[in-house]
Design an enzyme around this catalytic site. Structure first.
Site, PDB file in Angstrom:
ATOM      1  N   ASP A 113       0.855  -1.185   0.000  1.00 23.40           N
ATOM      2  CA  ASP A 113       0.000   0.000   0.000  1.00 23.40           C
ATOM      3  C   ASP A 113       0.891   1.236   0.000  1.00 23.40           C
ATOM      4  OD1 ASP A 113      -1.968  -1.891   0.419  1.00 23.40           O
ATOM      5  OD2 ASP A 113      -2.827  -0.918   2.176  1.00 23.40           O
ATOM      6  N   HIS A 169       5.605  -6.924  -0.159  1.00 20.47           N
ATOM      7  CA  HIS A 169       5.459  -8.284  -0.684  1.00 20.47           C
ATOM      8  C   HIS A 169       6.192  -8.479  -2.008  1.00 20.47           C
ATOM      9  CE1 HIS A 169       2.031  -9.206   2.126  1.00 20.47           C
ATOM     10  NE2 HIS A 169       2.033  -7.882   2.161  1.00 20.47           N
ATOM     11  N   SER A 256       8.001   5.106   5.221  1.00 16.71           N
ATOM     12  CA  SER A 256       9.106   4.352   4.637  1.00 16.71           C
ATOM     13  C   SER A 256       8.925   4.251   3.130  1.00 16.71           C
ATOM     14  CB  SER A 256       9.174   2.951   5.258  1.00 16.71           C
ATOM     15  OG  SER A 256       8.977   3.005   6.653  1.00 16.71           O
TER      16      SER A 256
END
Length: 296
Positions: A113, A169, A256
């Site tokens: 996301d 991921h 981040s």
């Protein structure tokens, strides 16, 4: 005000920024800039705050944070009262159905996301950090031989806000290699900071690894830490086969960034993302969302 592009509504939205006044003060005011250089960018500052976010005391911040940023907790595996600390909440796992993944091997998905920008035909010495500021891939990973593989390739930058799901991921099945650690500072990765600190990604703490993708050639993964990020946690096992969508790792508290580099003629990024990136806008995306296709 930071605006991001909503791909679904085809409109721009104002980003809700956690600690907005603090970020503006530390990166735009003369006194704040001095505080950033003397204290905020240092490892000790982020380590201390990260340690606090691991304590049970920090859990008291969770309800107000959820309310202030309208976070949908129905997607979380844990309920609000089940989190042991703020970092436990921050690194929360989602139900598998919360982020559906396109299993088509020719479709490139977002690794997480966040707010995404992408650039094609990259110049390895002038990769765009933000409009008007660039850095070199060699400086970013400190490995010229690996960097040279991505000349004229594609760079995808995913910026995660503190309000986002903070696990990242794998975008394909394949073999991930070991992670390389590079020490650095802890500047914020918010666009306000990106405009103020040249080559910020090359200044901050970061990790990089190669991923031998089954369908998109060799992909270079780079994770960049930021202010108050207690740790970059790699949860995968090197040299062990992974599937598309498997977790690679997660960030503890703070904004981040995950950066992916693709070899030339391996992928084609969706046109709306490229268009908005050229205009200087990030596109809001979710993990598993289609962002490109394989070049066959």
């Amino acid at each position: 005000m930071i605006q991001v592009y909503n791909r679904k509504t085809k409109s721009y939205e104002e980003e809700l920024i956690a600690g907005k006044k603090y970020i503006e003060w530390t990166y735009e005011s003369p006194i704040g800039k001095n505080v950033t250089e003397l204290i905020a960018k240092k490892k000790l500052f982020s380590k201390l705050y990260g340690t606090y976010c691991d304590t049970k005391l920090s859990a008291s911040k969770i309800p107000s944070f959820i309310e202030s940023f309208n976070i949908d907790m129905t997607l979380s595996k844990k309920k609000i009262n089940e989190f042991n600390s703020f970092n436990d909440f921050f690194t929360r796992e989602l139900h598998s159905e919360a982020r559906p993944i396109n299993k088509n091997k020719d479709i490139l998905i977002s690794p997480g996301d966040g707010r995404l920008t992408a650039y094609e035909n990259i110049d390895l010495d002038n990769i765009v950090q933000i409009k008007g500021l660039t850095y070199s891939l060699k400086e970013l990973i400190d490995d010229e031989s690996i960097a040279s593989k991505y000349s004229n390739g594609v760079c995808v930058i995913l910026r995660l806000c503190p309000t986002d799901y903070h696990r990242f991921h794998f975008i394909d099945s394949g073999i991930p290699y070991e992670s390389h650690h590079i020490k650095g500072h802890y500047y914020s990765v918010n666009p306000i900071a990106l405009k103020a600190v040249p080559k910020l990604f090359c200044e901050n703490k970061r990790e990089w690894s190669l991923f031998k993708s089954d369908n998109f050639k060799d992909v270079l993964h780079v994770e960049v830490g930021a202010t108050c990020v207690g740790s970059i946690i790699q949860s995968y096992s090197p040299n062990v086969k992974v599937n598309k969508g498997d977790e690679k790792g997660y960030f503890k508290f703070g904004g981040s960034t995950t950066i992916l580099f693709f070899e030339k003629d391996s992928i084609k990024i969706d046109s709306d993302i490229l268009e908005q990136s050229k205009l200087g806008f990030e596109c809001k995306v979710l993990f598993g969302e289609n962002i490109g296709t394989k070049i066959i």
